[in-house]
Design an enzyme around this catalytic site. Structure first.
Site, short mmCIF file in Angstrom:
data_model
loop_
_atom_site.label_atom_id
_atom_site.label_comp_id
_atom_site.label_asym_id
_atom_site.label_seq_id
_atom_site.Cartn_x
_atom_site.Cartn_y
_atom_site.Cartn_z
N LEU A 189 0.47 -1.30 -0.34
CA LEU A 189 -0.25 -0.05 0.26
C LEU A 189 1.09 0.98 0.39
O LEU A 189 0.77 2.04 -0.81
CB LEU A 189 -1.13 0.09 0.98
CG LEU A 189 -1.94 -0.94 1.60
CD1 LEU A 189 -2.62 -0.50 2.50
CD2 LEU A 189 -2.80 -0.52 0.10
N ALA A 199 -4.88 -3.11 6.25
CA ALA A 199 -4.83 -1.47 6.70
C ALA A 199 -3.68 -1.61 8.38
O ALA A 199 -3.33 -3.06 9.08
CB ALA A 199 -5.63 -1.11 7.45
N SER A 252 -14.27 1.32 9.65
CA SER A 252 -15.12 1.02 10.43
C SER A 252 -15.39 2.15 11.39
O SER A 252 -15.83 3.09 11.71
CB SER A 252 -13.06 1.28 11.11
OG SER A 252 -12.90 1.15 12.90
N GLU A 266 -14.78 2.43 15.00
CA GLU A 266 -14.32 3.66 14.97
C GLU A 266 -14.20 5.28 15.00
O GLU A 266 -13.53 6.12 15.34
CB GLU A 266 -12.56 3.25 15.09
CG GLU A 266 -12.42 1.80 15.63
CD GLU A 266 -12.38 2.26 17.31
OE1 GLU A 266 -11.55 3.11 17.93
OE2 GLU A 266 -13.43 1.76 18.03
N TYR A 292 -5.80 6.14 14.15
CA TYR A 292 -6.40 4.94 13.34
C TYR A 292 -7.99 5.11 12.49
O TYR A 292 -7.83 5.04 11.73
CB TYR A 292 -6.37 3.64 13.97
CG TYR A 292 -7.54 2.05 13.84
CD1 TYR A 292 -6.64 2.16 13.17
CD2 TYR A 292 -8.49 2.51 14.06
CE1 TYR A 292 -7.45 1.07 12.23
CE2 TYR A 292 -9.81 1.27 12.73
CZ TYR A 292 -9.06 1.29 12.64
OH TYR A 292 -9.40 -0.10 11.86
N PHE A 300 -6.09 -8.13 19.76
CA PHE A 300 -7.33 -7.77 19.58
C PHE A 300 -8.04 -8.44 21.30
O PHE A 300 -8.00 -9.47 21.40
CB PHE A 300 -7.92 -7.73 18.91
CG PHE A 300 -7.80 -7.19 18.02
CD1 PHE A 300 -7.94 -6.19 17.72
CD2 PHE A 300 -6.35 -7.68 16.91
CE1 PHE A 300 -7.50 -5.24 16.71
CE2 PHE A 300 -6.01 -7.50 15.86
CZ PHE A 300 -6.30 -6.15 15.23
N THR A 338 -11.05 -9.67 22.22
CA THR A 338 -11.74 -10.45 22.16
C THR A 338 -10.56 -11.63 22.65
O THR A 338 -11.02 -13.11 22.72
CB THR A 338 -12.92 -10.95 21.01
OG1 THR A 338 -11.83 -10.41 19.63
CG2 THR A 338 -14.10 -9.29 21.29
N ARG A 376 -6.19 3.16 27.44
CA ARG A 376 -5.70 4.20 25.89
C ARG A 376 -6.15 5.65 26.08
O ARG A 376 -6.83 6.15 27.00
CB ARG A 376 -6.72 4.01 25.44
CG ARG A 376 -6.79 2.38 24.48
CD ARG A 376 -7.64 1.56 23.58
NE ARG A 376 -7.38 0.39 23.12
CZ ARG A 376 -8.11 -0.28 21.82
NH1 ARG A 376 -9.04 0.89 21.87
NH2 ARG A 376 -7.82 -1.43 22.04
O1 G4F Z 1 -10.27 -5.85 20.26
P1 G4F Z 1 -10.07 -3.95 20.05
O2 G4F Z 1 -8.40 -3.78 20.17
O3 G4F Z 1 -10.98 -3.17 18.88
P2 G4F Z 1 -10.93 -2.04 18.57
O4 G4F Z 1 -10.08 -1.05 18.91
O5 G4F Z 1 -12.46 -1.46 19.30
O6 G4F Z 1 -10.87 -2.15 17.28
C1 G4F Z 1 -11.46 -2.96 16.37
O7 G4F Z 1 -12.91 -2.64 15.75
C2 G4F Z 1 -12.53 -1.76 15.12
C3 G4F Z 1 -13.98 -1.70 14.13
O8 G4F Z 1 -13.86 -2.61 13.63
C4 G4F Z 1 -11.54 -2.10 14.14
F1 G4F Z 1 -11.08 -0.71 12.62
C5 G4F Z 1 -10.25 -2.00 14.17
O9 G4F Z 1 -9.15 -2.51 13.43
C6 G4F Z 1 -10.01 -3.43 15.20
O10 G4F Z 1 -10.36 -4.42 14.46
O11 G4F Z 1 -10.36 -2.95 21.88
C7 G4F Z 1 -11.69 -2.93 22.02
C8 G4F Z 1 -12.42 -2.35 23.71
C9 G4F Z 1 -11.15 -0.90 24.04
O12 G4F Z 1 -12.27 -0.28 24.33
C10 G4F Z 1 -10.53 -1.66 24.91
O13 G4F Z 1 -9.70 0.13 25.27
O14 G4F Z 1 -11.69 -3.41 24.83
C11 G4F Z 1 -10.74 -2.31 25.27
N1 G4F Z 1 -10.26 -3.25 26.18
C12 G4F Z 1 -10.00 -3.55 27.20
N2 G4F Z 1 -8.79 -4.23 27.75
C13 G4F Z 1 -8.10 -3.49 25.51
C14 G4F Z 1 -7.81 -4.30 26.35
N3 G4F Z 1 -8.42 -3.90 24.23
C15 G4F Z 1 -7.16 -5.11 23.96
N4 G4F Z 1 -6.51 -4.53 22.64
N5 G4F Z 1 -6.29 -5.13 25.13
C16 G4F Z 1 -7.22 -5.60 26.16
O15 G4F Z 1 -5.94 -5.62 27.16
#
Ligand code: G4F
Length: 299
Positions: free
Chosen positions: A26, A49, A92, A94, A116, A155, A157, A245
């Site tokens: 890209l 991305a 997204s 986001e 992002y 991520f 989940t 964050r």
């Molecule tokens: O799983 P996340 O990192 O996903 P986020 O930031 O929502 O973004 C994902 O989804 C978007 C929409 O499709 C995409 F555009 C993007 O590329 C990505 O795929 O975090 C989800 C939530 C956040 O609020 C974060 O603060 O979970 C919270 N969280 C709490 N503890 C955590 C954690 N996130 C991560 N990654 N790791 C933790 O330990």
């Protein structure tokens, strides 16, 4: 695929005998022009991305290069080689960030909360702009979080379901997380990919929100995942302030009425079904190859 001395193909391992992988990047306009010219696809799905939100604060400019200008390069390659090629751009939830209304629709104003999110807003509007400027079939799918056993381990989940599997199997004794109060509208990635394809099959290009319409907290996610293996999450989950964050997206919930009416789309997997699917897959995988996954989680 970008050139790399250590290819990262674990998600598509099962497809490698049926697909052709071509080099492109890209960041490199010529590589995209050459790719489109050689393949001459009818449809082009840009899912590439820098997709991990926290990393976008560490590398804001690179995030913009990939996620924003990278999309302009894709659009230019299509425009120059064959403007009749149909483009799907992965936008997204986001982009909604500090939400201006609830639930979020295609008409909700954007308020991104990370480099992002900002880069995705640019990508969305440059897609709309090329459609309107050059009459190209370019669609923007505003997808809320979509998950599956193939989700990356960084991520939330997958971090939770992998952690639950390791704790259950005695390979780990705790799980560190950030904000447990954040709410997301989580759906199954397989359903969302079907929505992408449907968007590209329509007579006219348009933009769509894809979401389940149901929101859950990270705490709910943890509770359902640990309960799946008969454990009480309170004994294992720790909150690590380093994982909070700099600016959070607190609560997302999408209204996909337009997609349901115009595309005939609806999700087939609910929240509990999704979490159970991911926990079960991680249990199976970790039990079969605990060391292999150790390596993966260290990446
Ligand atoms: O799983 P996340 O990192 O996903 P986020 O930031 O929502 O973004 C994902 O989804 C978007 C929409 O499709 C995409 F555009 C993007 O590329 C990505 O795929 O975090 C989800 C939530 C956040 O609020 C974060 O603060 O979970 C919270 N969280 C709490 N503890 C955590 C954690 N996130 C991560 N990654 N790791 C933790 O330990």
């Amino acid at each position: 695929m970008r050139r790399s001395s250590a290819p990262n193909v674990w998600r598509i391992q099962h497809l490698l005998d049926r697909i052709t992988i071509k080099p492109a990047d890209l960041l490199d306009q010529l590589s995209l022009i050459r790719l489109v010219d050689e393949v001459r696809p009818h449809e082009f799905y840009n899912l590439a991305a820098m997709s991990f939100v926290p990393a976008s604060w560490d590398q804001p400019m690179l995030t913009g290069e990939f996620n924003a200008q990278g999309v302009t390069r894709v659009l230019e390659a299509i425009r120059q080689v064959d403007p009749s090629i149909r483009l799907y751009q992965a936008s997204s939830s986001e982009m909604f960030g500090k939400v201006r209304e609830t639930p979020q629709t295609e008409l909700t104003p954007f308020y991104p909360r990370s480099p992002y999110g900002v880069s995705k807003v640019f990508a969305h509007y440059i897609t709309v702009n090329y459609r309107e400027s050059y009459n190209m079939f370019a669609v923007s799918g505003m997808l809320f979080n979509h998950e599956s056993p193939r989700r990356g381990l960084e991520f939330v989940t997958r971090k939770v379901t992998d952690g639950v599997a390791r704790i259950k199997l005695g390979l780990q004794d705790s799980l560190s997380l950030g904000n447990l109060d954040a709410h997301r509208d989580w759906g199954f990635a397989g359903d969302y990919v079907r929505a992408m394809w449907l968007m590209v099959q329509q007579e006219r290009p348009d933009d769509y929100v894809i979401a389940t319409g149901i929101s859950h907290s990270v705490r709910d996610l943890v509770e359902v995942a640990f309960a799946r293996v008969g454990l009480d999450w309170h004994k294992y989950v720790k909150v690590d302030p380093h994982l909070i964050r700099p600016a959070e997206v607190e609560h997302l919930i999408g209204d996909s009425t337009k997609a349901r009416l115009q595309l005939g789309w609806q999700p087939s997997v609910d929240f509990a079904g999704l979490v159970h699917m991911m926990v079960d897959a991680d249990l199976e995988r970790v039990a079969a190859a605990p060391r292999a996954l150790d390596r993966l989680s260290a990446l």
